[in-house]
Design an enzyme around this catalytic site. Structure first.
Site, PDB file in Angstrom:
ATOM      1  N   LYS A  22       0.696  -0.873   0.131  1.00  0.00           N
ATOM      2  CA  LYS A  22       0.041   0.016   0.054  1.00  0.00           C
ATOM      3  C   LYS A  22       0.944   1.470  -0.087  1.00  0.00           C
ATOM      4  CE  LYS A  22      -1.726   1.331   3.602  1.00  0.00           C
ATOM      5  NZ  LYS A  22      -1.186   3.253   4.715  1.00  0.00           N
ATOM      6  N   ASN A  23       1.737   1.006   0.443  1.00  0.00           N
ATOM      7  CA  ASN A  23       2.979   2.497   1.270  1.00  0.00           C
ATOM      8  C   ASN A  23       3.773   2.393  -0.296  1.00  0.00           C
ATOM      9  OD1 ASN A  23       1.303   2.996   3.207  1.00  0.00           O
ATOM     10  ND2 ASN A  23       2.639   2.122   4.825  1.00  0.00           N
ATOM     11  N   CYS A 116      -4.917  12.450  13.130  1.00  0.00           N
ATOM     12  CA  CYS A 116      -5.337  11.316  12.314  1.00  0.00           C
ATOM     13  C   CYS A 116      -5.508  10.909  13.802  1.00  0.00           C
ATOM     14  CB  CYS A 116      -4.885  10.124  11.346  1.00  0.00           C
ATOM     15  SG  CYS A 116      -3.129   9.545  12.338  1.00  0.00           S
ATOM     16  N   ARG A 121       0.271  14.786  12.745  1.00  0.00           N
ATOM     17  CA  ARG A 121       0.679  14.396  11.320  1.00  0.00           C
ATOM     18  C   ARG A 121       0.973  16.208  10.532  1.00  0.00           C
ATOM     19  NH1 ARG A 121      -0.859   9.480   9.770  1.00  0.00           N
ATOM     20  NH2 ARG A 121       1.322   9.024   8.957  1.00  0.00           N
ATOM     21  N   ASP A 309       4.732   0.816  12.130  1.00  0.00           N
ATOM     22  CA  ASP A 309       3.648   0.303  11.521  1.00  0.00           C
ATOM     23  C   ASP A 309       3.579  -1.301  11.461  1.00  0.00           C
ATOM     24  OD1 ASP A 309       3.169   1.645   7.966  1.00  0.00           O
ATOM     25  OD2 ASP A 309       3.263   2.939  10.122  1.00  0.00           O
ATOM     26  N   ARG A 401      -8.562  -0.397   4.730  1.00  0.00           N
ATOM     27  CA  ARG A 401      -7.168   0.370   4.533  1.00  0.00           C
ATOM     28  C   ARG A 401      -6.538  -0.219   3.717  1.00  0.00           C
ATOM     29  NH1 ARG A 401      -6.575   5.666   7.877  1.00  0.00           N
ATOM     30  NH2 ARG A 401      -5.202   6.173   5.848  1.00  0.00           N
TER      31      ARG A 401
HETATM   32  C1  EPZ Z   1       4.219   7.406   6.215  1.00  0.00           C
HETATM   33  O1  EPZ Z   1       3.535   7.912   7.036  1.00  0.00           O
HETATM   34  C2  EPZ Z   1       3.697   6.041   6.260  1.00  0.00           C
HETATM   35  N1  EPZ Z   1       2.166   5.478   4.846  1.00  0.00           N
HETATM   36  C3  EPZ Z   1       3.222   5.085   7.272  1.00  0.00           C
HETATM   37  O2  EPZ Z   1       2.143   4.462   7.257  1.00  0.00           O
HETATM   38  C4  EPZ Z   1       4.061   5.175   8.361  1.00  0.00           C
HETATM   39  O3  EPZ Z   1       3.879   5.054   9.224  1.00  0.00           O
HETATM   40  C5  EPZ Z   1       5.397   6.527   8.627  1.00  0.00           C
HETATM   41  O4  EPZ Z   1       5.314   7.245   7.124  1.00  0.00           O
HETATM   42  C6  EPZ Z   1       6.591   5.985   9.316  1.00  0.00           C
HETATM   43  O5  EPZ Z   1       7.580   5.220   8.833  1.00  0.00           O
HETATM   44  C7  EPZ Z   1       2.180   5.898   4.014  1.00  0.00           C
HETATM   45  O6  EPZ Z   1       3.804   5.364   2.877  1.00  0.00           O
HETATM   46  C8  EPZ Z   1       1.319   6.153   2.868  1.00  0.00           C
HETATM   47  P1  EPZ Z   1       6.467  10.341   8.443  1.00  0.00           P
HETATM   48  P2  EPZ Z   1       4.363   9.633   6.853  1.00  0.00           P
HETATM   49  O7  EPZ Z   1       6.714  11.675   7.539  1.00  0.00           O
HETATM   50  O8  EPZ Z   1       4.815   9.584   5.584  1.00  0.00           O
HETATM   51  C9  EPZ Z   1       6.366  13.769  11.536  1.00  0.00           C
HETATM   52  C10 EPZ Z   1       0.727   2.672   7.678  1.00  0.00           C
HETATM   53  O9  EPZ Z   1      -0.287   3.157   8.352  1.00  0.00           O
HETATM   54  N2  EPZ Z   1       6.668  14.952  10.376  1.00  0.00           N
HETATM   55  O10 EPZ Z   1       7.934   9.258   7.755  1.00  0.00           O
HETATM   56  O11 EPZ Z   1       2.650  10.638   6.765  1.00  0.00           O
HETATM   57  C11 EPZ Z   1       5.694  12.716  11.658  1.00  0.00           C
HETATM   58  O12 EPZ Z   1       4.334  13.534  12.123  1.00  0.00           O
HETATM   59  C12 EPZ Z   1       0.810   4.759   7.822  1.00  0.00           C
HETATM   60  O13 EPZ Z   1       0.554   2.171   6.905  1.00  0.00           O
HETATM   61  C13 EPZ Z   1       6.741  16.108  10.127  1.00  0.00           C
HETATM   62  O14 EPZ Z   1       7.159  16.263  11.773  1.00  0.00           O
HETATM   63  O15 EPZ Z   1       5.042   9.340   7.602  1.00  0.00           O
HETATM   64  C14 EPZ Z   1       5.724  11.997  12.053  1.00  0.00           C
HETATM   65  O16 EPZ Z   1       6.360  11.965  13.510  1.00  0.00           O
HETATM   66  C15 EPZ Z   1       0.612   4.604   9.306  1.00  0.00           C
HETATM   67  N3  EPZ Z   1       6.682  16.951   9.753  1.00  0.00           N
HETATM   68  C16 EPZ Z   1       7.516  11.676  11.492  1.00  0.00           C
HETATM   69  O17 EPZ Z   1       8.019  12.617  11.187  1.00  0.00           O
HETATM   70  C17 EPZ Z   1       6.175  16.671   8.192  1.00  0.00           C
HETATM   71  O18 EPZ Z   1       6.754  17.517   7.421  1.00  0.00           O
HETATM   72  C18 EPZ Z   1       7.450  10.759  10.797  1.00  0.00           C
HETATM   73  O19 EPZ Z   1       5.945  10.728  10.010  1.00  0.00           O
HETATM   74  C19 EPZ Z   1       6.456  15.019   7.790  1.00  0.00           C
HETATM   75  C20 EPZ Z   1       6.560  14.541   8.753  1.00  0.00           C
END
Ligand code: EPZ
Length: 422
Positions: A22-23, A116, A121, A309, A401
């Site tokens: 999915k990701n 969420c 996020r 995850d 999802r």
């Molecule tokens: C991706 O989300 C995945 N989703 C998530 O999977 C996964 O948990 C996450 O990466 C971490 O591995 C998809 O790929 C669609 P991040 P993403 O940006 O990109 C902070 C699932 O269950 N952050 O790596 O949204 C954020 O708040 C989902 O399949 C900022 O502060 O995650 C978090 O604490 C859930 N500012 C950390 O970084 C930003 O601009 C990591 O988030 C972006 C992120």
């Protein structure tokens, strides 16, 4: 809303065909916006998040031709470059269209994804990085509007925090930028490598994907290609933890060496779980040996560390194991929504800030429970499979999802599970 009913206490024996990731599929579908030529993507899982992304792309004048797990996409100039709140709020990864739209058209108006269940996020890293590439942003009424005269400019971007989504948005934007972009402190997840391989097949010039420094030399245009999505490592890890919790022997099919090596590494502390790569890495044999006392400390980390995850699923799989384990969530600020529901089933859990302490529980019993987010819902499935008696899981739209045909896959391995449509 559908429910899932499970009568637990059985071990699992059989084969499970792992679906496409999915990701990986979500950013790859968004990448179709980068060219007017046809992109053909195979091994795409049938999931509600995928359908949400397709709906959003259609609203941006992308012609979609979907046959089972194969999708052809042709992106023509949209009448409006607006990604509406109603479409984005359902699926946060919709924000991944921002980089491609700015790269192709020099403007975009995308609803802020909002928070969420697992955290607020933010998207500051996406916007700061695109700002370095010359985009000016206006944020009002819950929308972010970005624009630039002419092409994006290559830039040196130092991400002060590792972010999968920000790395993906910036990577896609940089493929059509003028000059070279360097992304430092980039995320190294395999899904980023999958996206990079798709973009390179489209004609992009990318080096260093899978490391913390990605270098992209922008090109004028990207072209048609066909691409097969990598296997889903989180789905694979979820089923491996089902076997650890319930016992039995299950063969995962349609995986690859990278997924096998990753799971063998991150699950190696589970001494009574045997993972063996077979069939040249396209299979992973998972076998639960006799229960032994295990006390482990697991901290979630960016790839190649223990994936956030799989954190909830690891917690539930340990509920009947003798010993005292600590699981620390370091990526998201609120990824413990499942704990209350597990305690209602008799779990012996204690949350202390970002840590949860798991001890062996006398009796794990079936109950009526509620899913709160995608991975919490799969953790409740594991607990239900391990529990004595019947569990009813509500709000399984969370599960839909990210897990394709979950009931069918588990039923084929002997689980007593059924979906109750309502
Ligand atoms: C991706 O989300 C995945 N989703 C998530 O999977 C996964 O948990 C996450 O990466 C971490 O591995 C998809 O790929 C669609 P991040 P993403 O940006 O990109 C902070 C699932 O269950 N952050 O790596 O949204 C954020 O708040 C989902 O399949 C900022 O502060 O995650 C978090 O604490 C859930 N500012 C950390 O970084 C930003 O601009 C990591 O988030 C972006 C992120």
């Amino acid at each position: 809303m559908d429910k899932i009913e499970i009568t637990g206490g059985k071990s699992l024996h059989g084969k499970i065909k792992i679906s496409g990731s999915k990701n990986s599929a979500l950013p790859i579908l968004a990448a179709s916006l980068l060219t007017q030529d046809k992109i053909s993507v195979s091994n795409v899982p049938n999931l509600s998040d995928i359908f949400s992304m397709l709906k959003l792309l259609e609203s941006l004048n992308v012609k979609i031709d979907k046959k089972k797990n194969r999708i052809d996409l042709i992106s023509s100039t949209p009448r409006s470059l607006l990604a509406h709140y109603n479409l984005v709020r359902k699926m946060r990864a919709s924000f991944l269209i921002l980089g491609p739209l700015l790269a192709r058209y020099g403007e975009a108006k995308v609803s802020l994804p909002g928070g969420c269940a697992i955290g607020n996020r933010p998207v500051n890293l996406h916007l700061e990085g695109l700002g370095r590439m010359g985009v000016t942003f206006k944020i009002e009424n819950g929308y972010v509007t970005g624009s630039i005269k002419g092409r994006l400019k290559g830039a040196k971007i130092n991400l002060n925090q590792i972010s999968v989504g920000a790395t993906e948005n910036l990577l896609m934007a940089a493929t059509l930028a003028e000059g070279t972009t360097i992304i430092n402190n980039a995320a190294k997840e395999p899904e980023i490598s999958d996206l990079s391989k798709l973009l390179i097949k489209m004609g992009a010039n990318i080096e260093g994907f899978g490391t913390k420094k990605i270098v992209i030399n922008g090109v004028e245009k990207l072209k048609s290609c066909s691409y097969k999505i990598m296997p889903d490592r989180i789905e694979s890890g979820t089923y491996a933890l089902c076997v650890f919790g319930c016992g039995g022997t299950v063969k995962l099919e349609n995986v690859n060496n990278e997924v096998c090596n990753h799971l063998i590494k991150v699950l190696k502390q589970l001494k009574s779980l045997q993972l063996k790569k077979i069939d040249n890495g396209t299979g992973l044999l998972i076998k639960k040996k006799k229960n032994i006392e295990i006390s482990l400390i697991v901290r979630t980390k960016e790839y190649p560390g223990f994936p956030t995850d799989l954190q909830a699923q690891l917690t539930s799989s340990l509920l009947k194991t003798k010993g005292r384990s600590e699981i620390v969530e370091n990526i998201f600020e609120n990824r413990f929504m499942h704990i209350g529901e597990l305690i209602r089933m008799g779990a012996n859990l204690k949350q202390n800030g970002s840590k949860v302490i798991v001890k062996n529980c006398k009796k794990l019993k079936g109950a009526e429970v509620m899913a709160t987010d995608l991975r919490a819902s799969s953790c409740l499935v594991i607990a239900a499979l391990m529990a004595h008696g019947k569990t009813t899981i509500n709000r399984v739209y969370h599960l839909d999802r990210g897990y394709e045909n979950l009931e069918k896959k588990l039923k084929l391995c002997g689980a007593q599970i059924k979906r109750v449509r309502s």
